[in-house]
Design a protein around this motif. Structure first.
Motif, PDB file in Angstrom:
ATOM      1  N   SER A 198       0.840  -1.209   0.000  1.00  0.00           N
ATOM      2  CA  SER A 198       0.000   0.000   0.000  1.00  0.00           C
ATOM      3  C   SER A 198       0.871   1.254   0.000  1.00  0.00           C
ATOM      4  CB  SER A 198      -0.911   0.036   1.235  1.00  0.00           C
ATOM      5  OG  SER A 198      -1.815  -1.038   1.223  1.00  0.00           O
ATOM      6  N   ARG A 199       1.902   1.223   0.833  1.00  0.00           N
ATOM      7  CA  ARG A 199       2.798   2.389   0.904  1.00  0.00           C
ATOM      8  C   ARG A 199       3.593   2.544  -0.383  1.00  0.00           C
ATOM      9  NH1 ARG A 199       6.075   3.647   6.022  1.00  0.00           N
ATOM     10  NH2 ARG A 199       7.365   1.966   5.211  1.00  0.00           N
ATOM     11  N   ASN A 216      -0.523  11.438   0.279  1.00  0.00           N
ATOM     12  CA  ASN A 216      -1.131  11.433  -1.062  1.00  0.00           C
ATOM     13  C   ASN A 216      -2.545  10.849  -1.082  1.00  0.00           C
ATOM     14  OD1 ASN A 216      -0.980  12.048  -3.902  1.00  0.00           O
ATOM     15  ND2 ASN A 216      -0.580   9.880  -4.320  1.00  0.00           N
ATOM     16  N   PHE A 217      -3.102  10.563   0.083  1.00  0.00           N
ATOM     17  CA  PHE A 217      -4.519  10.160   0.138  1.00  0.00           C
ATOM     18  C   PHE A 217      -5.344  11.447   0.094  1.00  0.00           C
ATOM     19  CE2 PHE A 217      -2.654   6.192   1.285  1.00  0.00           C
ATOM     20  CZ  PHE A 217      -3.582   5.219   0.939  1.00  0.00           C
ATOM     21  N   CYS A 232      -8.522   5.770   0.059  1.00  0.00           N
ATOM     22  CA  CYS A 232      -8.622   4.477   0.730  1.00  0.00           C
ATOM     23  C   CYS A 232     -10.015   3.904   0.550  1.00  0.00           C
ATOM     24  CB  CYS A 232      -8.301   4.638   2.212  1.00  0.00           C
ATOM     25  SG  CYS A 232      -8.272   3.060   3.084  1.00  0.00           S
ATOM     26  N   HIS A 244       1.275   4.053  -2.840  1.00  0.00           N
ATOM     27  CA  HIS A 244       1.103   5.467  -2.460  1.00  0.00           C
ATOM     28  C   HIS A 244       2.293   6.306  -2.923  1.00  0.00           C
ATOM     29  CE1 HIS A 244       2.144   8.685   0.436  1.00  0.00           C
ATOM     30  NE2 HIS A 244       0.857   8.975   0.397  1.00  0.00           N
TER      31      HIS A 244
END
Ligand code: OSB
Ligand code: MG
Length: 378
Positions: free
Chosen positions: A281-282, A318-319, A297, A285
């Motif tokens: 996930s990171r 960056n979300f 998310c 991202h």
């Protein structure tokens, strides 16, 4: 902060299945959910630290190929032997340990990988969000509205959500429940932040049909084509003005890179369960940030345990679009954590500042809901 000096070595992993009835059925193009069957894990470190995590696999293989039952057996037979009694000096090392000669089963892997991140956070006495590199104190929240029986019913739902403060309204669509439905909401709420999610319900032959959405001012259309497709999405994105957001198709950082190379979409919905956990996930991202691709998310109708992990992840910089991190009361009569997840009148969910996952698990309630359990020792 990932170069923690702590280390984690699990000596016990307990699997639980709980049954949690949704307040109302949730219908998407690929299936309907009425009662969530949820696999929870309790992870115990050799020093006695324990934490809980959640596997987001569904009841049926209609979103990915996994189900709670495949996740259970995979965890017992293949994942637990790789982590029990293994010393991890960095949570980034868990994902590669679960990837080597071990294909698929991302949701099962993610539940353990993310749980180990939380054990690291707990042992370091830092919030999980901080350990991940989160920078936000609160998360802008969107709602995901299941397919309704009529445009009027959908308009009513959307109106209620906007009045509650939600900053994005996602409308589930499928052939027969699409343009007319979205248009009805747009006509009633000309300025509202709206998007649609098709969960693979279309093919390229529907491109002209989907292009009717271009006049409705949507933030994005999520996963219109097949769950594992990137090439046809690129073709469709060349036809549509509305940005395509990929969900199902992005199962790893490599697939995210492919999306960027092929221009299959312009936004990514990151669900940590779908990509094998937090390390991927990171990586997604960070890749997207470098390429000026916004991320947000997604949700999988998680209980309050899974929500804690999503909220922590969504605190990364960056979300930038609202996440599907609705508060507990949207789904459940009563959640399995305290305090329950709440949203303020501006549609914001607070990132907990306590150590670890930042909410307390209500073990008595979990006991009442448990239908099976299995304990694995090192
Ligand atoms: O496509 O985002 C999806 C739920 C189950 C399976 C797929 C999806 C969803 C949601 C729910 O949209 C979002 C939420 O948890 O609120
Ligand atoms: Mg989706």
């Amino acid at each position: 902060m990932t170069g923690t000096t702590n280390e984690v070595r699990l000596n016990r992993l307990t699997l639980r299945e709980i049954g949690l009835p949704l307040k109302e059925p949730f219908r998407i193009s690929s299936g309907v959910c009425t009662d969530r069957r949820i696999m929870l894990l309790e992870l115990r470190d050799t020093d006695g630290t324990t934490t809980w995590s959640e596997c987001v696999a569904g009841e049926a293989p209609n979103y990915t190929s996994e189900t709670i039952d495949t996740a259970w057996i995979t965890t017992v037979e293949y994942i637990a032997p790789r982590v029990l009694n293994t010393t991890f000096t960095n949570p980034e090392h868990v994902h590669p340990a679960l990837q080597h000669n071990f294909r698929g089963h991302e949701m099962a892997k993610a539940a353990v990988e993310m749980g180990i991140w939380a054990v690291f956070a707990e042992k370091a006495r830092v919030p999980l969000a901080k350990l991940l590199g989160g920078t936000r104190a609160e998360i802008a929240t969107g709602i995901s509205l299941g397919i309704q029986d009529s445009p009027a019913a959908l308009v009513e739902r959307a109106g209620r959500a906007l009045a509650q403060g939600y900053q994005k309204v996602k409308i589930k669509i499928e052939p027969g429940h699409d343009i007319e439905y979205v248009r009805a909401v747009r006509e009633k709420f000309p300025q509202a932040p709206l998007m649609a999610d098709a969960n693979n319900a279309y093919t390229l032959a529907d491109a002209a049909h989907l292009a009717q959405l271009d006049s409705l001012g949507l933030m994005m259309i999520e996963q219109p084509l097949a769950h594992d497709d990137l090439v046809r999405h690129a073709e469709l994105q060349r036809i549509l003005r509305t940005p395509i957001c990929l969900d199902e198709s992005i199962t790893s950082v490599d697939r995210a890179e492919d999306m960027i190379t092929l221009q299959s979409g312009r936004i990514i919905n990151i669900k940590p369960g779908r990509v094998g956990g937090f390390q991927q996930s990171r990586a997604i991202h960070d890749l997207c940030m470098r390429n000026v691709i916004p991320v947000w998310c997604g949700g999988m109708l998680e209980s309050g345990v899974g929500r804690a992990y999503n909220v922590a992840l969504a605190s990364l910089p960056n979300f930038t679009k609202p996440g599907d991190v609705s508060p507990s009361a949207r789904y459940w009569t009563r959640d399995i954590v305290t305090p329950e997840w709440t949203m303020d009148a501006n549609g914001m969910v607070r990132v907990p500042d306590g150590p670890g996952i930042g909410v307390a698990v209500d073990v008595n309630r979990i006991d009442d809901l448990t239908v099976r359990t299995q304990t694995l020792l090192a």
